[in-house]
Design a protein around this motif. Structure first.
Motif, PDB file in Angstrom:
ATOM      1  N   THR A 149      86.427  42.605  73.932  1.00 41.92           N
ATOM      2  CA  THR A 149      85.691  43.666  73.252  1.00 41.92           C
ATOM      3  C   THR A 149      85.596  43.439  71.750  1.00 41.92           C
ATOM      4  OG1 THR A 149      87.659  45.066  73.037  1.00 41.92           O
ATOM      5  CG2 THR A 149      86.295  45.372  75.018  1.00 41.92           C
ATOM      6  N   ASP A 150      86.334  42.448  71.251  1.00 41.48           N
ATOM      7  CA  ASP A 150      86.258  42.109  69.829  1.00 41.48           C
ATOM      8  C   ASP A 150      87.032  40.815  69.603  1.00 41.48           C
ATOM      9  OD1 ASP A 150      85.525  42.518  67.136  1.00 41.48           O
ATOM     10  OD2 ASP A 150      87.430  43.506  66.686  1.00 41.48           O
ATOM     11  N   GLY A 151      86.571  40.011  68.651  1.00 36.59           N
ATOM     12  CA  GLY A 151      87.284  38.805  68.273  1.00 36.59           C
ATOM     13  C   GLY A 151      86.871  37.579  69.075  1.00 36.59           C
ATOM     14  N   THR A 152      87.632  36.503  68.852  1.00 30.96           N
ATOM     15  CA  THR A 152      87.344  35.221  69.469  1.00 30.96           C
ATOM     16  C   THR A 152      88.604  34.654  70.110  1.00 30.96           C
ATOM     17  OG1 THR A 152      85.780  34.817  67.664  1.00 30.96           O
ATOM     18  CG2 THR A 152      86.334  32.946  69.032  1.00 30.96           C
ATOM     19  N   LEU A 153      88.435  34.083  71.304  1.00 25.26           N
ATOM     20  CA  LEU A 153      89.541  33.463  72.026  1.00 25.26           C
ATOM     21  C   LEU A 153      89.225  31.998  72.263  1.00 25.26           C
ATOM     22  CD1 LEU A 153      90.017  36.230  74.759  1.00 25.26           C
ATOM     23  CD2 LEU A 153      91.206  36.050  72.584  1.00 25.26           C
ATOM     24  N   ARG A 209      75.423  50.033  78.916  1.00 24.84           N
ATOM     25  CA  ARG A 209      76.703  50.201  79.609  1.00 24.84           C
ATOM     26  C   ARG A 209      77.849  49.591  78.809  1.00 24.84           C
ATOM     27  NH1 ARG A 209      74.023  48.987  85.222  1.00 24.84           N
ATOM     28  NH2 ARG A 209      73.587  51.118  85.865  1.00 24.84           N
ATOM     29  N   PHE A 210      77.589  48.446  78.176  1.00 24.73           N
ATOM     30  CA  PHE A 210      78.646  47.811  77.382  1.00 24.73           C
ATOM     31  C   PHE A 210      78.995  48.689  76.182  1.00 24.73           C
ATOM     32  CE2 PHE A 210      80.485  44.697  74.421  1.00 24.73           C
ATOM     33  CZ  PHE A 210      81.481  44.196  75.240  1.00 24.73           C
ATOM     34  N   VAL A 211      77.989  49.237  75.523  1.00 31.00           N
ATOM     35  CA  VAL A 211      78.218  50.134  74.391  1.00 31.00           C
ATOM     36  C   VAL A 211      78.996  51.363  74.864  1.00 31.00           C
ATOM     37  CG1 VAL A 211      77.060  51.663  72.738  1.00 31.00           C
ATOM     38  CG2 VAL A 211      76.250  49.326  73.051  1.00 31.00           C
ATOM     39  N   ARG A 212      78.653  51.888  76.047  1.00 33.97           N
ATOM     40  CA  ARG A 212      79.350  53.044  76.585  1.00 33.97           C
ATOM     41  C   ARG A 212      80.795  52.697  76.926  1.00 33.97           C
ATOM     42  NH1 ARG A 212      78.606  56.595  81.966  1.00 33.97           N
ATOM     43  NH2 ARG A 212      79.821  58.357  81.227  1.00 33.97           N
ATOM     44  N   LEU A 213      81.015  51.530  77.493  1.00 31.55           N
ATOM     45  CA  LEU A 213      82.369  51.101  77.817  1.00 31.55           C
ATOM     46  C   LEU A 213      83.227  51.056  76.556  1.00 31.55           C
ATOM     47  CD1 LEU A 213      84.474  50.002  79.823  1.00 31.55           C
ATOM     48  CD2 LEU A 213      83.508  47.729  79.449  1.00 31.55           C
ATOM     49  N   ILE A 214      82.708  50.490  75.480  1.00 33.51           N
ATOM     50  CA  ILE A 214      83.447  50.420  74.212  1.00 33.51           C
ATOM     51  C   ILE A 214      83.717  51.837  73.699  1.00 33.51           C
ATOM     52  CG2 ILE A 214      83.389  49.627  71.808  1.00 33.51           C
ATOM     53  CD1 ILE A 214      83.726  47.343  73.823  1.00 33.51           C
ATOM     54  N   ALA A 215      82.715  52.717  73.779  1.00 35.96           N
ATOM     55  CA  ALA A 215      82.884  54.096  73.318  1.00 35.96           C
ATOM     56  C   ALA A 215      83.967  54.813  74.128  1.00 35.96           C
ATOM     57  CB  ALA A 215      81.566  54.859  73.400  1.00 35.96           C
ATOM     58  N   LEU A 216      83.975  54.602  75.433  1.00 29.95           N
ATOM     59  CA  LEU A 216      85.006  55.207  76.281  1.00 29.95           C
ATOM     60  C   LEU A 216      86.390  54.697  75.890  1.00 29.95           C
ATOM     61  CD1 LEU A 216      83.217  55.016  79.749  1.00 29.95           C
ATOM     62  CD2 LEU A 216      83.979  57.117  78.635  1.00 29.95           C
ATOM     63  N   LEU A 217      86.502  53.416  75.634  1.00 32.72           N
ATOM     64  CA  LEU A 217      87.785  52.823  75.271  1.00 32.72           C
ATOM     65  C   LEU A 217      88.283  53.332  73.921  1.00 32.72           C
ATOM     66  CD1 LEU A 217      87.150  49.152  76.392  1.00 32.72           C
ATOM     67  CD2 LEU A 217      88.563  50.859  77.535  1.00 32.72           C
ATOM     68  N   GLU A 218      87.360  53.596  73.021  1.00 42.12           N
ATOM     69  CA  GLU A 218      87.731  54.073  71.691  1.00 42.12           C
ATOM     70  C   GLU A 218      87.874  55.590  71.646  1.00 42.12           C
ATOM     71  OE1 GLU A 218      84.690  52.348  69.216  1.00 42.12           O
ATOM     72  OE2 GLU A 218      85.710  50.402  69.171  1.00 42.12           O
ATOM     73  N   ASP A 223      76.985  53.318  86.486  1.00 40.35           N
ATOM     74  CA  ASP A 223      77.656  54.045  85.411  1.00 40.35           C
ATOM     75  C   ASP A 223      79.053  54.510  85.821  1.00 40.35           C
ATOM     76  OD1 ASP A 223      75.500  53.673  83.737  1.00 40.35           O
ATOM     77  OD2 ASP A 223      74.649  55.669  84.077  1.00 40.35           O
ATOM     78  N   ALA A 224      79.197  54.976  87.054  1.00 37.31           N
ATOM     79  CA  ALA A 224      80.512  55.425  87.529  1.00 37.31           C
ATOM     80  C   ALA A 224      81.516  54.264  87.541  1.00 37.31           C
ATOM     81  CB  ALA A 224      80.397  56.033  88.925  1.00 37.31           C
ATOM     82  N   ASP A 225      81.035  53.052  87.795  1.00 32.89           N
ATOM     83  CA  ASP A 225      81.910  51.872  87.782  1.00 32.89           C
ATOM     84  C   ASP A 225      82.431  51.608  86.370  1.00 32.89           C
ATOM     85  OD1 ASP A 225      81.166  51.594  90.480  1.00 32.89           O
ATOM     86  OD2 ASP A 225      79.617  50.106  89.995  1.00 32.89           O
ATOM     87  N   ILE A 226      81.564  51.818  85.380  1.00 26.49           N
ATOM     88  CA  ILE A 226      81.949  51.600  83.979  1.00 26.49           C
ATOM     89  C   ILE A 226      83.025  52.599  83.579  1.00 26.49           C
ATOM     90  CG2 ILE A 226      81.118  51.554  81.590  1.00 26.49           C
ATOM     91  CD1 ILE A 226      80.043  49.308  83.592  1.00 26.49           C
ATOM     92  N   VAL A 227      82.842  53.851  83.970  1.00 27.09           N
ATOM     93  CA  VAL A 227      83.846  54.881  83.691  1.00 27.09           C
ATOM     94  C   VAL A 227      85.164  54.508  84.369  1.00 27.09           C
ATOM     95  CG1 VAL A 227      84.449  57.307  84.034  1.00 27.09           C
ATOM     96  CG2 VAL A 227      82.122  56.681  83.323  1.00 27.09           C
ATOM     97  N   TRP A 228      85.099  54.007  85.608  1.00 20.17           N
ATOM     98  CA  TRP A 228      86.305  53.591  86.311  1.00 20.17           C
ATOM     99  C   TRP A 228      87.025  52.479  85.543  1.00 20.17           C
ATOM    100  CZ3 TRP A 228      88.729  49.380  88.114  1.00 20.17           C
ATOM    101  CH2 TRP A 228      89.816  49.596  88.960  1.00 20.17           C
ATOM    102  N   LEU A 229      86.278  51.477  85.086  1.00 21.75           N
ATOM    103  CA  LEU A 229      86.879  50.370  84.336  1.00 21.75           C
ATOM    104  C   LEU A 229      87.596  50.883  83.089  1.00 21.75           C
ATOM    105  CD1 LEU A 229      84.009  47.714  84.496  1.00 21.75           C
ATOM    106  CD2 LEU A 229      86.194  47.632  85.712  1.00 21.75           C
ATOM    107  N   ALA A 230      86.951  51.791  82.368  1.00 19.55           N
ATOM    108  CA  ALA A 230      87.546  52.315  81.143  1.00 19.55           C
ATOM    109  C   ALA A 230      88.798  53.136  81.438  1.00 19.55           C
ATOM    110  CB  ALA A 230      86.523  53.163  80.386  1.00 19.55           C
ATOM    111  N   ARG A 231      88.774  53.894  82.515  1.00 19.04           N
ATOM    112  CA  ARG A 231      89.917  54.760  82.842  1.00 19.04           C
ATOM    113  C   ARG A 231      91.103  53.994  83.406  1.00 19.04           C
ATOM    114  NH1 ARG A 231      86.406  59.737  84.843  1.00 19.04           N
ATOM    115  NH2 ARG A 231      86.077  60.629  82.783  1.00 19.04           N
ATOM    116  N   HIS A 232      90.842  52.900  84.090  1.00 20.54           N
ATOM    117  CA  HIS A 232      91.929  52.149  84.725  1.00 20.54           C
ATOM    118  C   HIS A 232      92.381  50.948  83.907  1.00 20.54           C
ATOM    119  CE1 HIS A 232      90.630  54.660  88.035  1.00 20.54           C
ATOM    120  NE2 HIS A 232      91.851  54.496  88.501  1.00 20.54           N
ATOM    121  N   GLY A 233      91.640  50.636  82.874  1.00 22.97           N
ATOM    122  CA  GLY A 233      92.012  49.526  82.012  1.00 22.97           C
ATOM    123  C   GLY A 233      92.715  50.029  80.768  1.00 22.97           C
ATOM    124  N   SER A 234      93.260  49.100  80.034  1.00 22.60           N
ATOM    125  CA  SER A 234      93.884  49.439  78.751  1.00 22.60           C
ATOM    126  C   SER A 234      93.441  48.408  77.721  1.00 22.60           C
ATOM    127  CB  SER A 234      95.408  49.450  78.875  1.00 22.60           C
ATOM    128  OG  SER A 234      95.878  48.174  79.265  1.00 22.60           O
TER     129      SER A 234
END
Length: 168
Positions: free
Chosen positions: A48-52, A155-164, A13-24
């Protein structure tokens, strides 16, 4: 989203928080190029959304990436220039994490480094198996992933929530 589960299932979980805080979060419009073949990539991306669309330098389609896919992982692991171009097929969003920040975190926390590299290794192994095993479908899940799928999904849902900004 399955591919993100490989990564998030091995992280804490701490890794997920780190990703959200250091990413944009980067918004992409249809046609925007995220990665150019032959040009250095300074970030690792999570869709996190869309298609590439992934295409060869000649424009031939290679793959389609969507929610939960990791982008730029090959250049991250190999430190080589990308061999394909990645373009937004439609409106999309990615979490962009600077390579330098990730490497600095690895230097400070060898546990994070071990978890992250293991997750990438499992992810890349699955991709290779999918390409090289006739009859194997994207819907098939590795037994090891089944043990962590619920936690990884959370964790993925939490990552999205942190980003938003819905969670701190």
């Amino acid at each position: 989203m399955r591919k993100a589960l490989y990564i998030l299932g091995d992280l804490e979980d701490a890794d997920i928080v780190w990703l959200a805080r250091h990413g944009s979060v980067r918004a992409l419009s249809p046609g925007d190029v995220l990665i150019h073949a032959g040009k250095a990539v300074g970030e690792l991306f999570f869709v996190t959304d869309g298609t590439l669309a992934v295409t060869s330098p000649g424009g031939a389609p290679i793959a389609e990436l969507a929610l939960g896919d990791v982008v730029g992982e090959m250049s991250f692991v190999e430190k080589s220039l990308p061999s394909a171009t990645v373009t937004a097929r439609d409106a999309a969003r990615v979490l962009a994490i600077p390579r330098a920040a990730i490497l600095a975190a690895f230097a400070e926390d060898s546990g994070f480094a071990a978890r992250f590299y293991r997750a990438l290794a499992v992810f890349l192994s699955d991709r290779l198996r999918s390409l090289s095993a006739p009859g194997r479908t994207e819907a098939e899940l590795d037994e090891g992933l089944l043990d962590t799928i619920s936690e990884a999904g959370d964790r993925f849902v939490r990552l999205i929530a942190l980003l938003e900004g819905r969670e701190r």
